[in-house]
Design an enzyme around this catalytic site. Sequence first.
Site, PDB file in Angstrom:
ATOM      1  N   LYS A  75       0.979  -1.273   0.171  1.00  0.00           N
ATOM      2  CA  LYS A  75      -0.044  -0.155  -0.137  1.00  0.00           C
ATOM      3  C   LYS A  75       0.751   1.292  -0.240  1.00  0.00           C
ATOM      4  O   LYS A  75       1.623   1.598   0.962  1.00  0.00           O
ATOM      5  CB  LYS A  75      -1.142  -0.016   1.130  1.00  0.00           C
ATOM      6  CG  LYS A  75      -1.886   1.252   1.088  1.00  0.00           C
ATOM      7  CD  LYS A  75      -3.092   1.181   2.152  1.00  0.00           C
ATOM      8  CE  LYS A  75      -3.884   2.298   2.023  1.00  0.00           C
ATOM      9  NZ  LYS A  75      -3.458   3.385   1.133  1.00  0.00           N
ATOM     10  N   ARG A 134     -17.078   1.068  -1.233  1.00  0.00           N
ATOM     11  CA  ARG A 134     -15.985   0.857   0.119  1.00  0.00           C
ATOM     12  C   ARG A 134     -16.475  -0.586   0.744  1.00  0.00           C
ATOM     13  O   ARG A 134     -17.217  -0.509   1.693  1.00  0.00           O
ATOM     14  CB  ARG A 134     -15.918   1.736   1.143  1.00  0.00           C
ATOM     15  CG  ARG A 134     -14.885   1.632   2.004  1.00  0.00           C
ATOM     16  CD  ARG A 134     -14.672   2.929   3.099  1.00  0.00           C
ATOM     17  NE  ARG A 134     -14.498   4.387   2.517  1.00  0.00           N
ATOM     18  CZ  ARG A 134     -13.355   4.656   2.112  1.00  0.00           C
ATOM     19  NH1 ARG A 134     -12.149   3.830   2.241  1.00  0.00           N
ATOM     20  NH2 ARG A 134     -13.220   5.850   1.661  1.00  0.00           N
ATOM     21  N   LYS A 166      -7.339  -2.586   3.934  1.00  0.00           N
ATOM     22  CA  LYS A 166      -5.959  -1.772   3.871  1.00  0.00           C
ATOM     23  C   LYS A 166      -5.380  -2.325   5.432  1.00  0.00           C
ATOM     24  O   LYS A 166      -6.317  -2.095   6.196  1.00  0.00           O
ATOM     25  CB  LYS A 166      -5.878  -0.620   3.744  1.00  0.00           C
ATOM     26  CG  LYS A 166      -7.200   0.373   4.518  1.00  0.00           C
ATOM     27  CD  LYS A 166      -7.188   1.691   3.865  1.00  0.00           C
ATOM     28  CE  LYS A 166      -8.190   2.536   4.503  1.00  0.00           C
ATOM     29  NZ  LYS A 166      -8.531   3.914   3.893  1.00  0.00           N
ATOM     30  N   ARG A 211      -8.409  10.335  -8.680  1.00  0.00           N
ATOM     31  CA  ARG A 211      -9.311   9.515  -7.964  1.00  0.00           C
ATOM     32  C   ARG A 211     -10.952  10.108  -7.837  1.00  0.00           C
ATOM     33  O   ARG A 211     -11.906   9.644  -8.043  1.00  0.00           O
ATOM     34  CB  ARG A 211      -9.035   9.158  -6.480  1.00  0.00           C
ATOM     35  CG  ARG A 211      -8.823  10.297  -5.666  1.00  0.00           C
ATOM     36  CD  ARG A 211      -8.396   9.753  -4.224  1.00  0.00           C
ATOM     37  NE  ARG A 211      -9.495   9.103  -3.488  1.00  0.00           N
ATOM     38  CZ  ARG A 211      -9.305   7.802  -2.788  1.00  0.00           C
ATOM     39  NH1 ARG A 211      -8.085   7.378  -2.658  1.00  0.00           N
ATOM     40  NH2 ARG A 211     -10.310   7.396  -2.288  1.00  0.00           N
ATOM     41  N   PHE A 215      -2.264  -1.895  -9.999  1.00  0.00           N
ATOM     42  CA  PHE A 215      -2.951  -3.165  -9.028  1.00  0.00           C
ATOM     43  C   PHE A 215      -4.070  -3.640  -9.847  1.00  0.00           C
ATOM     44  O   PHE A 215      -4.620  -4.518  -9.325  1.00  0.00           O
ATOM     45  CB  PHE A 215      -3.064  -2.596  -7.629  1.00  0.00           C
ATOM     46  CG  PHE A 215      -3.751  -1.677  -7.484  1.00  0.00           C
ATOM     47  CD1 PHE A 215      -5.131  -1.307  -7.753  1.00  0.00           C
ATOM     48  CD2 PHE A 215      -3.099  -0.354  -7.053  1.00  0.00           C
ATOM     49  CE1 PHE A 215      -5.815  -0.259  -7.251  1.00  0.00           C
ATOM     50  CE2 PHE A 215      -3.898   0.961  -6.614  1.00  0.00           C
ATOM     51  CZ  PHE A 215      -5.358   0.788  -6.839  1.00  0.00           C
TER      52      PHE A 215
END
Length: 499
Positions: free
Chosen positions: A214, A364, A370, A234, A293
């Site tokens: 991360k 989410r 994470k 984003r 990713f």
Amino acid sequence: MWFAEVVAGSGAVAGTRSRKAKVEALAGLLRALEADEIEPAVAWLAGEPRQGRLGTGWRTLLALRVAPSTTPKLEVTEVDAALDRLATTTGQGSARRRAELLTGLWSAATQDEQHFLLRLLTGELRQGALEGVLTEAVAAAAGTPPDLTRRALMLSGSLPVTARAALTLGSRALEAFRLEVGRGLRPMLASPAESLDTALAELGGAANTTVEYKLDGARIQVHRDGDDIRVFTRSLRDITAKVPELVQLAKELNCRSVVLDGESLALTDDGRPRPFQESMSNASSGLLRPKFFDCLHLDGTDLLDAPLRERLDALQKCAGEHRMPGLVSPTGEDAAALLDRAIGEGHEGVMVKALDAPYAAGRRGRSWQKVKPVHTLDLVVLAVEWGYGRRTGKLSNIHLGARDPDGGSPVMVGKTFKGMTDQLLEWQTREFKEHALSDDGHVVTLPPEFVVEIELDGVQASTRYPGGVALRFARVQRYRPDKTPAEADTIDAVRALLP
């Protein structure tokens, strides 16, 4: 529709804590809109003009001092047309013409309408937390399935566009939305994990996961269709012109068309990560190094609904040398070693992802988690206090709010002045003075548009703040110019950290 009806609807939504009541009020308003009124009205209800930022600050608008109209005169289309003219007024003499446009709009607006416009044009309404509620309201008003409405929003990247399609043509129009190479789509988001072990267990064990670095970088989405390259942040802002090195890299990939999700990191000469702010500001410096990713499209095939395992195979095929460091189906011991290595190299931690999960853009969920060595929260700055002692003359102690998932104002959960460098204090003082809503000599109130990452030792139950919870030993890590208040952590996420 009268503009006053939109203003009244917004006020009714703000005046209730009930999510159901908010949805019902918004749905009733949406049903009454004409086709050409849908996009501007939905944009306003979500807190931002359809035209985006218009370059009008608090000082400009407060200086108007125009007496309000005693009766509603403005229609939705009139206000939208006025904002169109404001957005396209540039060049020599534009300041005078913009002032004339604003004066004309203000003089035709009632007091409530003036107040709404002031908050809309300065970003105070742009909390974004209402988007989820508004999406539900669109589905209710149009009679379209909520999941289909959310998916169309994910693919269009625009709630006003999605709303117009749903309200005018129904489910058939929403089903027609597809991933379009060259048009940004909402990025998938991760949830915080208690620990590496709990994340691996929740996702079905290490064999069913991928564990990746991360990075403390800037999220990017890279689209290529032949020689046409687009790079989005984003928040779906097009930054293609600012990142020539990423454009060149995309042209050299082993494919004809592709959509990649990743992060771009600024590196020091020895390969270690530079501070996040440098990843955001060095767009044209040649310092940016992307790591991808996920692969959402490859050579004509959309991969959103494919399991991550297949998407990683596609990523390896077209951009393997730029892939995020990580392990697929590691042992628990190897996953722990990767976490240690990531932290040792100066990165934030690791991401743990379920290999069988599709790409849930804009959501989410728990299929991405994470893992960091410390607790952090992204919170909204509500106000700031003038400092004293060596911080006299500086805006120092910030008031922190968590997002209300039901679309209300952010919920205060604490204050902090810790972790601020002299450079950050200088920036904070200069920036917050420019955006101040009020200043009583002690506290400066701010529009809820600044997102800050806070490191903390935990939370505790508290009657001091309205959310019933308070941060413990909070300190500033960094400001997040890449995030909007809609992406801040919710009060529910804060409460979830209670012992």
